[in-house]
Motif scaffolding. Structure first.
Motif, mmCIF file in Angstrom:
data_model
loop_
_atom_site.group_PDB
_atom_site.id
_atom_site.type_symbol
_atom_site.label_atom_id
_atom_site.label_comp_id
_atom_site.label_asym_id
_atom_site.label_seq_id
_atom_site.Cartn_x
_atom_site.Cartn_y
_atom_site.Cartn_z
ATOM 1 N N GLU A 160 0.821 -1.213 0.000
ATOM 2 C CA GLU A 160 0.000 0.000 0.000
ATOM 3 C C GLU A 160 0.855 1.263 0.000
ATOM 4 O O GLU A 160 1.889 1.325 0.666
ATOM 5 N N ASP A 161 0.398 2.293 -0.735
ATOM 6 C CA ASP A 161 1.122 3.558 -0.748
ATOM 7 C C ASP A 161 0.259 4.745 -0.327
ATOM 8 O O ASP A 161 0.685 5.888 -0.446
ATOM 9 N N GLU A 162 -0.949 4.496 0.167
ATOM 10 C CA GLU A 162 -1.807 5.574 0.648
ATOM 11 C C GLU A 162 -1.712 5.628 2.174
ATOM 12 O O GLU A 162 -2.043 4.663 2.869
ATOM 13 N N ALA A 163 -1.259 6.772 2.687
ATOM 14 C CA ALA A 163 -0.878 6.886 4.093
ATOM 15 C C ALA A 163 -2.027 6.585 5.052
ATOM 16 O O ALA A 163 -1.819 5.945 6.092
ATOM 17 N N ASP A 164 -3.241 7.042 4.731
ATOM 18 C CA ASP A 164 -4.345 6.809 5.651
ATOM 19 C C ASP A 164 -4.698 5.324 5.749
ATOM 20 O O ASP A 164 -5.045 4.819 6.819
ATOM 21 N N VAL A 165 -4.551 4.616 4.627
ATOM 22 C CA VAL A 165 -4.815 3.179 4.633
ATOM 23 C C VAL A 165 -3.744 2.450 5.442
ATOM 24 O O VAL A 165 -4.055 1.592 6.266
ATOM 25 N N VAL A 166 -2.490 2.786 5.208
ATOM 26 C CA VAL A 166 -1.398 2.145 5.945
ATOM 27 C C VAL A 166 -1.576 2.342 7.442
ATOM 28 O O VAL A 166 -1.397 1.406 8.234
ATOM 29 N N SER A 167 -1.942 3.547 7.862
ATOM 30 C CA SER A 167 -2.116 3.841 9.280
ATOM 31 C C SER A 167 -3.171 2.937 9.913
ATOM 32 O O SER A 167 -2.974 2.374 10.996
ATOM 33 N N VAL A 168 -4.299 2.774 9.235
ATOM 34 C CA VAL A 168 -5.368 1.916 9.755
ATOM 35 C C VAL A 168 -4.934 0.459 9.768
ATOM 36 O O VAL A 168 -5.142 -0.257 10.762
ATOM 37 N N LEU A 169 -4.328 0.014 8.692
ATOM 38 C CA LEU A 169 -3.927 -1.390 8.622
ATOM 39 C C LEU A 169 -2.888 -1.742 9.680
ATOM 40 O O LEU A 169 -2.885 -2.854 10.219
ATOM 41 N N GLU A 170 -2.022 -0.798 9.998
ATOM 42 C CA GLU A 170 -1.041 -1.045 11.057
ATOM 43 C C GLU A 170 -1.725 -1.206 12.413
ATOM 44 O O GLU A 170 -1.304 -2.025 13.242
ATOM 45 N N ARG A 171 -2.794 -0.448 12.648
ATOM 46 C CA ARG A 171 -3.556 -0.608 13.891
ATOM 47 C C ARG A 171 -4.248 -1.962 13.926
ATOM 48 O O ARG A 171 -4.283 -2.640 14.973
ATOM 49 N N LEU A 172 -4.794 -2.389 12.792
ATOM 50 C CA LEU A 172 -5.435 -3.699 12.736
ATOM 51 C C LEU A 172 -4.415 -4.811 12.972
ATOM 52 O O LEU A 172 -4.706 -5.804 13.652
ATOM 53 N N LEU A 173 -3.231 -4.643 12.416
ATOM 54 C CA LEU A 173 -2.185 -5.641 12.585
ATOM 55 C C LEU A 173 -1.794 -5.779 14.049
ATOM 56 O O LEU A 173 -1.665 -6.904 14.565
ATOM 57 N N ALA A 174 -1.616 -4.666 14.720
ATOM 58 C CA ALA A 174 -1.267 -4.709 16.143
ATOM 59 C C ALA A 174 -2.362 -5.410 16.942
ATOM 60 O O ALA A 174 -2.084 -6.204 17.847
ATOM 61 N N GLY A 175 -3.624 -5.131 16.599
ATOM 62 C CA GLY A 175 -4.725 -5.785 17.288
ATOM 63 C C GLY A 175 -4.730 -7.284 17.051
ATOM 64 O O GLY A 175 -4.938 -8.075 17.986
ATOM 65 N N SER A 176 -4.503 -7.714 15.810
ATOM 66 C CA SER A 176 -4.491 -9.140 15.503
ATOM 67 C C SER A 176 -3.344 -9.846 16.220
ATOM 68 O O SER A 176 -3.493 -10.992 16.663
ATOM 69 N N GLU A 177 -2.218 -9.191 16.339
ATOM 70 C CA GLU A 177 -1.091 -9.793 17.059
ATOM 71 C C GLU A 177 -1.445 -9.989 18.532
ATOM 72 O O GLU A 177 -1.102 -11.022 19.137
ATOM 73 N N ASN A 178 -2.146 -9.018 19.128
ATOM 74 C CA ASN A 178 -2.598 -9.166 20.515
ATOM 75 C C ASN A 178 -3.614 -10.294 20.642
ATOM 76 O O ASN A 178 -3.569 -11.086 21.597
ATOM 77 N N HIS A 179 -4.541 -10.388 19.689
ATOM 78 C CA HIS A 179 -5.551 -11.443 19.728
ATOM 79 C C HIS A 179 -4.910 -12.825 19.608
ATOM 80 O O HIS A 179 -5.305 -13.762 20.315
ATOM 81 N N LEU A 180 -3.917 -12.925 18.736
ATOM 82 C CA LEU A 180 -3.233 -14.209 18.566
ATOM 83 C C LEU A 180 -2.581 -14.650 19.866
ATOM 84 O O LEU A 180 -2.692 -15.828 20.256
ATOM 85 N N ARG A 181 -1.926 -13.732 20.553
ATOM 86 C CA ARG A 181 -1.286 -14.087 21.819
ATOM 87 C C ARG A 181 -2.320 -14.548 22.842
ATOM 88 O O ARG A 181 -2.084 -15.494 23.616
ATOM 89 N N SER A 182 -3.491 -13.908 22.839
ATOM 90 C CA SER A 182 -4.551 -14.295 23.773
ATOM 91 C C SER A 182 -5.045 -15.709 23.499
ATOM 92 O O SER A 182 -5.229 -16.510 24.433
ATOM 93 N N PHE A 183 -5.262 -16.034 22.237
ATOM 94 C CA PHE A 183 -5.709 -17.395 21.897
ATOM 95 C C PHE A 183 -4.628 -18.423 22.209
ATOM 96 O O PHE A 183 -4.930 -19.527 22.698
ATOM 97 N N GLU A 184 -3.385 -18.076 21.923
ATOM 98 C CA GLU A 184 -2.296 -19.024 22.174
ATOM 99 C C GLU A 184 -2.155 -19.327 23.663
ATOM 100 O O GLU A 184 -1.797 -20.460 24.039
ATOM 101 N N ARG A 185 -2.450 -18.375 24.520
ATOM 102 C CA ARG A 185 -2.391 -18.630 25.959
ATOM 103 C C ARG A 185 -3.497 -19.606 26.396
ATOM 104 O O ARG A 185 -3.371 -20.280 27.426
ATOM 105 N N GLN A 186 -4.591 -19.663 25.631
ATOM 106 C CA GLN A 186 -5.695 -20.553 25.960
ATOM 107 C C GLN A 186 -5.534 -21.965 25.375
ATOM 108 O O GLN A 186 -6.236 -22.886 25.766
ATOM 109 N N ALA A 187 -4.633 -22.084 24.410
ATOM 110 C CA ALA A 187 -4.475 -23.369 23.685
ATOM 111 C C ALA A 187 -3.822 -24.445 24.555
ATOM 112 O O ALA A 187 -3.067 -24.131 25.473
#
Length: 205
Positions: free
Chosen positions: A178-205
């Motif tokens: 992606e080269d549109e700054a507003d899109v990159v900014s949002v996607l980076e926030r989503l990525l950080a959230g998904s990484e947190n969610h993954l850690r939460s599920f892995e602790r339950q596994a």
């Protein structure tokens, strides 16, 4: 001008590997041996494996397809809806708070992507009905994951891991292209959230 997906080809131990925009496709050719005259081996087809993050397709991130912001946003907002709908349904079934809590975050993720669609005049593809998707691949994925997650709480947790790993893969590929700054900014926030969610599920596994 959107960045084009980069395709690389390499040959490793008899395998041809095509990689681009976060997707790798391996085509392995086994050596051909002359058949044993004394015996004939009949090949059997293994049962279809349970979907994992590595085997789930992401259409717009196919190595042969140039990256497009509109296509990516349409896919990603429905992918966030898929996570939400799976977690809501599995949370109701198993009564586990982890699904309820993360489902709320997935709602927030969708609310972050929706203004990007509005700003570009892109029609929101989401259905208001749980478990219904415009993208046929996401519809099939939802059905497969729900079938797996409904078998046991342990499998439901694994479904959460698969979803978040796939989200991380898809978001990372989109951010890189992606080269549109507003899109990159949002996607980076989503990525950080998904990484947190993954850690939460892995602790339950």
């Amino acid at each position: 001008m959107k960045k084009q997906a980069i395709i690389t080809t390499s040959i490793v131990a008899g395998a041809v590997v095509l990689a681009g925009a976060g997707v790798a496709i391996a085509l392995t050719t086994a050596p051909t041996e002359a058949p044993d005259a004394a015996s004939t081996t009949v090949a059997t087809t293994p049962a279809e494996a349970t979907p994992t993050a590595d085997t789930l397709a992401t259409p717009e991130h196919d190595a042969a397809t140039p990256y497009d912001t509109t296509t990516a946003l349409l896919f990603l907002i429905e992918e966030e809806k898929l996570a939400h709908d799976v977690y809501v349904t599995l949370g109701d079934q198993w009564g586990s708070n982890i699904f309820t809590n993360i489902a709320d975050s997935e709602t927030t993720h969708q609310e972050l992507v929706a203004p990007l669609l509005d700003a570009r005049g892109i029609a929101d593809p989401r259905s208001t009905e749980v478990g219904v998707f415009t993208d046929p691949d996401l519809q099939a994925l939802y059905d497969d994951l729900m079938a797996r997650g409904s078998t046991s709480l342990a499998e439901a947790i694994q479904v959460g891991i698969v979803i978040e790993e796939k989200d991380i893969t898809d978001l990372s590929a989109a951010i890189a292209a992606e080269d549109e700054a507003d899109v990159v900014s949002v996607l980076e926030r989503l990525l950080a959230g998904s990484e947190n969610h993954l850690r939460s599920f892995e602790r339950q596994a």
